[in-house]
Design an enzyme around this catalytic site. Sequence first.
Site, PDB file in Angstrom:
ATOM      1  N   CYS A  82      47.391  38.300  45.402  1.00 53.11           N
ATOM      2  CA  CYS A  82      46.289  37.481  44.871  1.00 53.11           C
ATOM      3  C   CYS A  82      46.474  37.484  42.948  1.00 53.11           C
ATOM      4  O   CYS A  82      46.312  36.451  42.529  1.00 53.11           O
ATOM      5  CB  CYS A  82      44.987  37.904  45.104  1.00 53.11           C
ATOM      6  SG  CYS A  82      44.461  39.452  44.603  1.00 53.11           S
TER       7      CYS A  82
ATOM      8  N   ASP B 183      40.936  30.121  43.672  1.00 50.42           N
ATOM      9  CA  ASP B 183      41.180  31.302  44.736  1.00 50.42           C
ATOM     10  C   ASP B 183      42.006  31.134  45.736  1.00 50.42           C
ATOM     11  O   ASP B 183      42.146  30.443  46.731  1.00 50.42           O
ATOM     12  CB  ASP B 183      39.632  31.669  45.395  1.00 50.42           C
ATOM     13  CG  ASP B 183      39.661  33.026  46.138  1.00 50.42           C
ATOM     14  OD1 ASP B 183      40.614  33.425  46.275  1.00 50.42           O
ATOM     15  OD2 ASP B 183      38.543  33.064  46.558  1.00 50.42           O
TER      16      ASP B 183
ATOM     17  N   HIS C 269      40.210  41.780  44.701  1.00 48.70           N
ATOM     18  CA  HIS C 269      40.715  40.402  44.520  1.00 48.70           C
ATOM     19  C   HIS C 269      40.665  39.729  43.462  1.00 48.70           C
ATOM     20  O   HIS C 269      39.720  40.017  42.568  1.00 48.70           O
ATOM     21  CB  HIS C 269      39.971  39.597  45.578  1.00 48.70           C
ATOM     22  CG  HIS C 269      40.522  38.273  45.942  1.00 48.70           C
ATOM     23  ND1 HIS C 269      41.755  37.909  46.252  1.00 48.70           N
ATOM     24  CD2 HIS C 269      39.757  37.215  45.979  1.00 48.70           C
ATOM     25  CE1 HIS C 269      42.071  36.808  46.391  1.00 48.70           C
ATOM     26  NE2 HIS C 269      40.945  36.028  45.990  1.00 48.70           N
TER      27      HIS C 269
END
Length: 271
Positions: free
Chosen positions: A195, A147, A130
Amino acid sequence: RPAARPWALEGSELAVASAALDSQAARRSPNEVLVVVRNEPLSRRTMSRLRPGEWLSDELVNGYLGLLAESCAAGGGAAGGVHVMSTFFFAKLNSSPSGYNYEGVRRWTKNVDLCACSLVLVPVNLGDSHWILAQLDMQRKHIEVWDSLHHQHPQCVRVLSQYMADEWLARRGKRVQVTAAHCDGAPLQRNGSDCGVFVCAFARCLALGTVVDVSQAVMPDFRMRMSFELLQRALTLRECEARARATPGSGSISVPREKRLPGRRKVRRHH
């Protein structure tokens, strides 16, 4: 360009970006170098990761954020004083048995006075699974973690808070108190592959001082824009970005409201 597609390319720009992502060409000539960005050769195989559903590599994130750093350095105004770290920075900083290795990265910024910067951006790869972005406001002594899955990252916050404090002590002889938060308003990722694209988009908006006008819906357009700009080795500024860069004090950050998804979601590994 429709307001609903703020990142879309058109005409010849779209054709150039699309050609670089051609899957058949990538299979025929995977090692063909399409462009060299900041001394990093980007092959067809690497560029093919910009196709929807693919995970971004270090080469793509570093290359694109490198273009952003160059644009900020050339622009001044709201974009002045922005420094972008390599994707390998946090891994080195976090590499000792104690989880903190200031001496390992101390020389990485020997030619940059971070305490004089307005903003330091740190892309972080968490366990090859991630991407997140840390925004270090050096003047406010504050860290914001972006995030796209809205997870909490206490280790990242601890390490970067200590790093900021150590930079102020080493360069200015000052002991500072660092505050930190996770950005609850960060636009949400709704799949397991974007991401890295969100990180590049967050970094661009923060550095250029514009509204963080990204969402899952614009990811295909932003991927295509990344392809075109990497091939050109330069950002193509939108009108709002050029206006923000030319206006001192226009770099206040805001994000559009978006509904938060309940719970957490697992992200598949991507390297």
